[in-house]
Design a protein around this motif. Structure first.
Motif, PDB file in Angstrom:
ATOM      1  N   LYS A 192       0.845  -1.201   0.000  1.00  0.00           N
ATOM      2  CA  LYS A 192       0.000   0.000   0.000  1.00  0.00           C
ATOM      3  C   LYS A 192       0.872   1.240   0.000  1.00  0.00           C
ATOM      4  O   LYS A 192       1.848   1.327   0.750  1.00  0.00           O
ATOM      5  CB  LYS A 192      -0.913   0.003   1.227  1.00  0.00           C
ATOM      6  CG  LYS A 192      -1.850   1.204   1.332  1.00  0.00           C
ATOM      7  CD  LYS A 192      -2.752   1.086   2.552  1.00  0.00           C
ATOM      8  CE  LYS A 192      -3.689   2.262   2.695  1.00  0.00           C
ATOM      9  NZ  LYS A 192      -4.581   2.145   3.880  1.00  0.00           N
ATOM     10  N   GLY A 193       0.508   2.196  -0.835  1.00  0.00           N
ATOM     11  CA  GLY A 193       1.210   3.468  -0.889  1.00  0.00           C
ATOM     12  C   GLY A 193       0.245   4.621  -0.815  1.00  0.00           C
ATOM     13  O   GLY A 193      -0.807   4.609  -1.472  1.00  0.00           O
ATOM     14  N   GLN A 194       0.572   5.633  -0.010  1.00  0.00           N
ATOM     15  CA  GLN A 194      -0.246   6.833   0.106  1.00  0.00           C
ATOM     16  C   GLN A 194       0.607   8.057  -0.217  1.00  0.00           C
ATOM     17  O   GLN A 194       1.733   8.163   0.258  1.00  0.00           O
ATOM     18  CB  GLN A 194      -0.804   6.980   1.524  1.00  0.00           C
ATOM     19  CG  GLN A 194      -1.675   5.830   1.988  1.00  0.00           C
ATOM     20  CD  GLN A 194      -2.168   6.026   3.402  1.00  0.00           C
ATOM     21  OE1 GLN A 194      -2.964   6.925   3.679  1.00  0.00           O
ATOM     22  NE2 GLN A 194      -1.690   5.198   4.322  1.00  0.00           N
ATOM     23  N   LEU A 195       0.054   8.967  -1.010  1.00  0.00           N
ATOM     24  CA  LEU A 195       0.774  10.170  -1.411  1.00  0.00           C
ATOM     25  C   LEU A 195      -0.139  11.384  -1.258  1.00  0.00           C
ATOM     26  O   LEU A 195      -1.252  11.402  -1.789  1.00  0.00           O
ATOM     27  CB  LEU A 195       1.228  10.052  -2.873  1.00  0.00           C
ATOM     28  CG  LEU A 195       1.922  11.288  -3.471  1.00  0.00           C
ATOM     29  CD1 LEU A 195       3.252  11.543  -2.780  1.00  0.00           C
ATOM     30  CD2 LEU A 195       2.109  11.103  -4.975  1.00  0.00           C
ATOM     31  N   TRP A 196       0.340  12.382  -0.501  1.00  0.00           N
ATOM     32  CA  TRP A 196      -0.356  13.666  -0.389  1.00  0.00           C
ATOM     33  C   TRP A 196       0.290  14.612  -1.393  1.00  0.00           C
ATOM     34  O   TRP A 196       1.272  15.295  -1.094  1.00  0.00           O
ATOM     35  CB  TRP A 196      -0.242  14.197   1.029  1.00  0.00           C
ATOM     36  CG  TRP A 196      -1.105  13.448   2.012  1.00  0.00           C
ATOM     37  CD1 TRP A 196      -2.346  13.816   2.443  1.00  0.00           C
ATOM     38  CD2 TRP A 196      -0.801  12.218   2.677  1.00  0.00           C
ATOM     39  NE1 TRP A 196      -2.830  12.881   3.338  1.00  0.00           N
ATOM     40  CE2 TRP A 196      -1.912  11.899   3.500  1.00  0.00           C
ATOM     41  CE3 TRP A 196       0.293  11.350   2.667  1.00  0.00           C
ATOM     42  CZ2 TRP A 196      -1.950  10.754   4.297  1.00  0.00           C
ATOM     43  CZ3 TRP A 196       0.256  10.203   3.446  1.00  0.00           C
ATOM     44  CH2 TRP A 196      -0.864   9.921   4.243  1.00  0.00           C
TER      45      TRP A 196
END
Length: 352
Positions: A192-196
């Protein structure tokens, strides 16, 4: 799979040998690793109680229910070692052990977790009950993408970078929480990857492989949301593919809008919510027919439109009253489950 397991073990050993930094954030506390005060070791107690009343307009039936009565302990035993233990005393009337893990912070920005936990996958399925916007979870969070298992994860977090992000990956048994003694020839994995990527914007990508029985299932999820002080707008899509053509591909969507109206008397704010979610015929991967080599339908295809109001006594997700009406749409031949029909829901949620 052996190479992936060896790589994760090697990365952990390498990072632990890398050394320590002067400060670290452990479960929200900024700690000085050279000196910790007594209060840094004291466990924090948290809990969530959700009680609700539901009335199904299609069947003219109603019920009261304690959906959750969760209690958790979190804390630190060393500057770089934290823990969490969470139990639900009433998960729809059943006692369940949920989280039970140790988390190690070998170097800044990196953490290693081993134990029982929610698998890092999707946006909505990863929300705790007190963080939900609606009284009932989306199809993605409840039927299609909800997995809690026993395993180990690595996470790299850079929330103060020019482009803040979180990367997570893990290996899991795949047999759930109650069959931990079983030996596995193949471990499940999740990434899982999250980017703001801009102010108020989040992009989340994740993939997961599970093998409930003999059939391998691959899932892919993409979600995005935009958030301001009053708005939260979110959309998520999940694609599920079954091995050996044992079941038709599953598509699921969750999308909703939340608008907060500040109040200054009895309630702190009132929230207006609208949600659309859908899924086609779905199988949990269990009970294959040995003759046809096909999996049975666990959940029939349906669409749902949910409208609601939420009243917050304090800041959001602490003490809320949620009023929702859910309208279901089944295709011809679809068989609704007892609790998956048109209904009015009034829920009281308290977080402490």
């Amino acid at each position: 799979m052996r190479k992936l397991t060896t790589a994760i073990a090697g990365l952990l050993l390498a990072t632990m040998a890398f050394g320590q930094v002067n400060e670290e954030v452990v479960d929200g506390k900024k700690l000085n690793k050279e000196k910790m005060e007594l209060h840094d070791y004291l466990p924090a107690i948290h809990g969530t109680v959700r009680a609700k009343y539901e009335y199904q307009t299609a069947t003219n039936e109603s019920r009261f229910q304690v959906r959750n009565a969760r209690f958790s302990l979190t804390g630190n035993v060393l500057p770089i070692v934290a823990y969490k233990a969470e139990i639900d005393l009433s998960d729809q009337g059943t006692i369940r052990m949920l989280d039970a893990y140790t988390r190690i912070f070998p170097v800044k920005h990196l953490d290693f977790t081993i134990g029982q936990m929610r698998v890092p996958f999707t946006i909505d399925a990863h929300r705790s009950p007190h963080q939900q916007y609606f009284a009932n979870r989306s199809f993605i969070a409840k039927q299609v993408g909800d997995v809690r298992d026993v395993g180990a994860t690595l996470a790299y977090t850079r929330k103060n970078a020019a482009l803040p992000f979180i990367l997570e990956g893990g290996l899991f048994n795949g047999s759930g929480l109650t069959n931990q003694k079983e030996w596995q020839k193949t471990l499940n994995y999740s990434l899982k990857g999250q980017l703001w990527f801009a102010k108020g914007w989040n992009l989340t990508l994740s993939t997961q492989m599970i093998k409930p029985e003999a059939i391998r299932i691959n899932m892919y999820d993409i979600g995005i949301y935009y958030e301001t002080d009053k708005f939260h707008i979110e959309a998520e899509y999940l694609y599920k593919k079954y091995g050996h053509s044992s079941f038709d591909d599953v598509h699921a969507v969750n999308s909703f809008v939340n608008y907060d109206l500040p109040l200054h008397k009895f309630f702190h704010k009132m929230s207006f919510l609208v949600r659309y979610d859908m899924m086609n015929d779905h199988s949990n991967g269990l009970g294959m027919d040995e003759t046809t080599r096909r999996l049975p339908i666990t959940d029939y295809a349906r669409k749902r439109l949910t409208g609601g109001l939420a009243f917050s006594f304090s800041k959001a997700f602490v003490a809320d009253i949620r009023l929702n009406y859910e309208k279901y749409f089944y295709k011809k031949g679809g068989i609704p489950k007892d609790s998956e029909q048109d209904k009015l829901v009034i829920e009281f949620m308290t977080r402490f």
